[in-house]
Design a protein around this motif. Structure first.
Motif, PDB file in Angstrom:
ATOM      1  N   ALA A   3      33.857  44.217  44.865  1.00  0.00           N
ATOM      2  CA  ALA A   3      34.117  43.503  46.116  1.00  0.00           C
ATOM      3  C   ALA A   3      35.397  42.691  45.977  1.00  0.00           C
ATOM      4  O   ALA A   3      35.500  41.571  46.479  1.00  0.00           O
ATOM      5  N   PHE A   4      36.377  43.249  45.276  1.00  0.00           N
ATOM      6  CA  PHE A   4      37.643  42.548  45.088  1.00  0.00           C
ATOM      7  C   PHE A   4      38.738  43.546  44.774  1.00  0.00           C
ATOM      8  O   PHE A   4      38.491  44.669  44.352  1.00  0.00           O
ATOM      9  N   CYS A   5      39.924  43.147  44.998  1.00  0.00           N
ATOM     10  CA  CYS A   5      41.165  43.741  44.522  1.00  0.00           C
ATOM     11  C   CYS A   5      42.215  42.726  44.947  1.00  0.00           C
ATOM     12  O   CYS A   5      42.353  42.438  46.133  1.00  0.00           O
ATOM     13  N   ASP A   6      42.883  42.121  43.975  1.00  0.00           N
ATOM     14  CA  ASP A   6      43.759  40.987  44.251  1.00  0.00           C
ATOM     15  C   ASP A   6      45.208  41.296  43.930  1.00  0.00           C
ATOM     16  O   ASP A   6      45.496  41.976  42.952  1.00  0.00           O
ATOM     17  N   GLY A   7      46.105  40.766  44.725  1.00  0.00           N
ATOM     18  CA  GLY A   7      47.529  40.864  44.440  1.00  0.00           C
ATOM     19  C   GLY A   7      48.190  42.047  45.091  1.00  0.00           C
ATOM     20  O   GLY A   7      47.729  42.573  46.098  1.00  0.00           O
ATOM     21  N   GLU A   8      49.289  42.465  44.494  1.00  0.00           N
ATOM     22  CA  GLU A   8      50.146  43.500  45.076  1.00  0.00           C
ATOM     23  C   GLU A   8      49.669  44.900  44.725  1.00  0.00           C
ATOM     24  O   GLU A   8      50.433  45.741  44.265  1.00  0.00           O
ATOM     25  N   HIS A   9      48.401  45.165  44.951  1.00  0.00           N
ATOM     26  CA  HIS A   9      47.833  46.474  44.647  1.00  0.00           C
ATOM     27  C   HIS A   9      47.557  47.229  45.943  1.00  0.00           C
ATOM     28  O   HIS A   9      47.308  46.634  46.985  1.00  0.00           O
ATOM     29  N   TRP A  10      47.566  48.538  45.856  1.00  0.00           N
ATOM     30  CA  TRP A  10      47.210  49.371  46.985  1.00  0.00           C
ATOM     31  C   TRP A  10      45.790  49.014  47.419  1.00  0.00           C
ATOM     32  O   TRP A  10      44.892  48.904  46.600  1.00  0.00           O
ATOM     33  N   ASN A  11      45.591  48.808  48.695  1.00  0.00           N
ATOM     34  CA  ASN A  11      44.286  48.462  49.263  1.00  0.00           C
ATOM     35  C   ASN A  11      43.695  47.176  48.692  1.00  0.00           C
ATOM     36  O   ASN A  11      42.487  47.078  48.497  1.00  0.00           O
ATOM     37  N   ALA A  12      44.528  46.184  48.458  1.00  0.00           N
ATOM     38  CA  ALA A  12      44.037  44.894  47.958  1.00  0.00           C
ATOM     39  C   ALA A  12      43.237  44.187  49.051  1.00  0.00           C
ATOM     40  O   ALA A  12      43.695  44.074  50.188  1.00  0.00           O
ATOM     41  N   LEU A  13      42.054  43.724  48.705  1.00  0.00           N
ATOM     42  CA  LEU A  13      41.259  42.927  49.635  1.00  0.00           C
ATOM     43  C   LEU A  13      41.923  41.576  49.852  1.00  0.00           C
ATOM     44  O   LEU A  13      41.927  41.056  50.959  1.00  0.00           O
ATOM     45  N   GLN A  14      42.485  41.003  48.779  1.00  0.00           N
ATOM     46  CA  GLN A  14      43.140  39.703  48.835  1.00  0.00           C
ATOM     47  C   GLN A  14      44.575  39.866  48.312  1.00  0.00           C
ATOM     48  O   GLN A  14      44.856  39.629  47.152  1.00  0.00           O
ATOM     49  N   PRO A  15      45.506  40.277  49.184  1.00  0.00           N
ATOM     50  CA  PRO A  15      46.875  40.525  48.721  1.00  0.00           C
ATOM     51  C   PRO A  15      47.591  39.264  48.234  1.00  0.00           C
ATOM     52  O   PRO A  15      48.397  39.315  47.322  1.00  0.00           O
ATOM     53  N   THR A  16      47.310  38.138  48.861  1.00  0.00           N
ATOM     54  CA  THR A  16      47.811  36.844  48.409  1.00  0.00           C
ATOM     55  C   THR A  16      46.632  35.875  48.434  1.00  0.00           C
ATOM     56  O   THR A  16      45.642  36.105  49.143  1.00  0.00           O
ATOM     57  N   ALA A  17      46.744  34.816  47.691  1.00  0.00           N
ATOM     58  CA  ALA A  17      45.627  33.865  47.565  1.00  0.00           C
ATOM     59  C   ALA A  17      45.145  33.390  48.940  1.00  0.00           C
ATOM     60  O   ALA A  17      45.929  32.875  49.733  1.00  0.00           O
ATOM     61  N   PHE A  50      39.991  42.184  33.298  1.00  0.00           N
ATOM     62  CA  PHE A  50      41.162  43.014  33.073  1.00  0.00           C
ATOM     63  C   PHE A  50      42.040  43.101  34.321  1.00  0.00           C
ATOM     64  O   PHE A  50      41.552  43.050  35.447  1.00  0.00           O
ATOM     65  N   PRO A  51      43.354  43.282  34.144  1.00  0.00           N
ATOM     66  CA  PRO A  51      44.297  43.147  35.248  1.00  0.00           C
ATOM     67  C   PRO A  51      44.546  44.325  36.191  1.00  0.00           C
ATOM     68  O   PRO A  51      45.238  44.141  37.183  1.00  0.00           O
ATOM     69  N   PRO A  52      44.019  45.540  35.975  1.00  0.00           N
ATOM     70  CA  PRO A  52      44.434  46.625  36.866  1.00  0.00           C
ATOM     71  C   PRO A  52      44.212  46.377  38.364  1.00  0.00           C
ATOM     72  O   PRO A  52      44.919  46.950  39.179  1.00  0.00           O
ATOM     73  N   TYR A  53      43.252  45.551  38.726  1.00  0.00           N
ATOM     74  CA  TYR A  53      43.010  45.271  40.142  1.00  0.00           C
ATOM     75  C   TYR A  53      43.156  43.783  40.442  1.00  0.00           C
ATOM     76  O   TYR A  53      42.514  43.257  41.344  1.00  0.00           O
ATOM     77  N   GLY A  54      43.980  43.111  39.684  1.00  0.00           N
ATOM     78  CA  GLY A  54      44.201  41.675  39.884  1.00  0.00           C
ATOM     79  C   GLY A  54      43.357  40.867  38.926  1.00  0.00           C
ATOM     80  O   GLY A  54      43.786  40.511  37.841  1.00  0.00           O
ATOM     81  N   GLY A  55      42.153  40.554  39.355  1.00  0.00           N
ATOM     82  CA  GLY A  55      41.217  39.845  38.490  1.00  0.00           C
ATOM     83  C   GLY A  55      41.668  38.461  38.087  1.00  0.00           C
ATOM     84  O   GLY A  55      42.462  37.817  38.773  1.00  0.00           O
ATOM     85  N   LEU A  56      41.151  38.005  36.957  1.00  0.00           N
ATOM     86  CA  LEU A  56      41.438  36.651  36.483  1.00  0.00           C
ATOM     87  C   LEU A  56      42.935  36.421  36.304  1.00  0.00           C
ATOM     88  O   LEU A  56      43.448  35.343  36.621  1.00  0.00           O
ATOM     89  N   GLN A  57      43.647  37.416  35.809  1.00  0.00           N
ATOM     90  CA  GLN A  57      45.097  37.258  35.614  1.00  0.00           C
ATOM     91  C   GLN A  57      45.815  36.957  36.920  1.00  0.00           C
ATOM     92  O   GLN A  57      46.762  36.177  36.947  1.00  0.00           O
ATOM     93  N   GLN A  58      45.358  37.579  38.015  1.00  0.00           N
ATOM     94  CA  GLN A  58      46.039  37.347  39.287  1.00  0.00           C
ATOM     95  C   GLN A  58      45.871  35.899  39.739  1.00  0.00           C
ATOM     96  O   GLN A  58      46.793  35.296  40.272  1.00  0.00           O
ATOM     97  N   TYR A  59      44.694  35.320  39.507  1.00  0.00           N
ATOM     98  CA  TYR A  59      44.494  33.916  39.862  1.00  0.00           C
ATOM     99  C   TYR A  59      45.421  33.013  39.039  1.00  0.00           C
ATOM    100  O   TYR A  59      45.978  32.050  39.559  1.00  0.00           O
ATOM    101  N   PRO A  71      54.472  37.455  31.658  1.00  0.00           N
ATOM    102  CA  PRO A  71      53.307  37.425  30.759  1.00  0.00           C
ATOM    103  C   PRO A  71      52.302  36.357  31.201  1.00  0.00           C
ATOM    104  O   PRO A  71      52.688  35.298  31.684  1.00  0.00           O
ATOM    105  N   VAL A  72      51.026  36.685  31.046  1.00  0.00           N
ATOM    106  CA  VAL A  72      49.960  35.787  31.486  1.00  0.00           C
ATOM    107  C   VAL A  72      48.907  35.671  30.389  1.00  0.00           C
ATOM    108  O   VAL A  72      48.536  36.671  29.782  1.00  0.00           O
TER     109      VAL A  72
END
Length: 134
Positions: A3-17, A50-59, A71-72
């Protein structure tokens, strides 16, 4: 179901915070409604280590103003109060979402049997390492 996909990813649910793509939310509505129609129950995952769909790193990236290639240290998520506030806001948006097909808020839909706060969480830092070293 994720129920998530964050950041500049294709079909991101939350493209920006704090901003959501309604089209992607409608796709999740459809998945939940179809599971309900088939008598299935779902576990919805709200983020990932893990970062492939945003996740903790995107926050962490959003909180610290970092670009997608900077780097994050993912573990900063655990101590960054701004990350916590953004994630809480995201969780509220998902839990209070009214499914366009069923008319139910996600948090009241028995199709959703559980919530996984984070897929595969971990913290690489030893308790003996000062936080300044991260």
């Amino acid at each position: 179901a994720w129920a998530f996909c964050d950041g500049e990813h294709w079909n991101a649910l939350q493209p920006t915070a704090g901003q959501f793509d309604e089209r992607v939310f409608q796709g999740l509505d459809f998945v939940i409604a179809q599971a309900r129609a088939r008598g299935l129950q779902l576990i919805l995952v709200l983020t990932d280590y893990f970062p492939p769909y945003g996740g903790l790193q995107q926050y962490v990236r959003w909180s610290r103003g970092l670009g997608k290639d900077d780097p994050v240290c993912t573990e900063h998520f655990y101590t960054d109060t701004h990350c916590h506030a953004m994630f809480e806001s995201f969780c509220s948006a998902v839990l209070l979402r009214v499914n366009m097909y069923t008319g139910l808020m996600y948090c009241e839909d028995p199709t959703i049997m559980a919530w996984e706060i984070c897929n595969e969480p971990r913290c690489k830092r030893s308790s003996g390492v000062p936080s300044e070293a991260m």
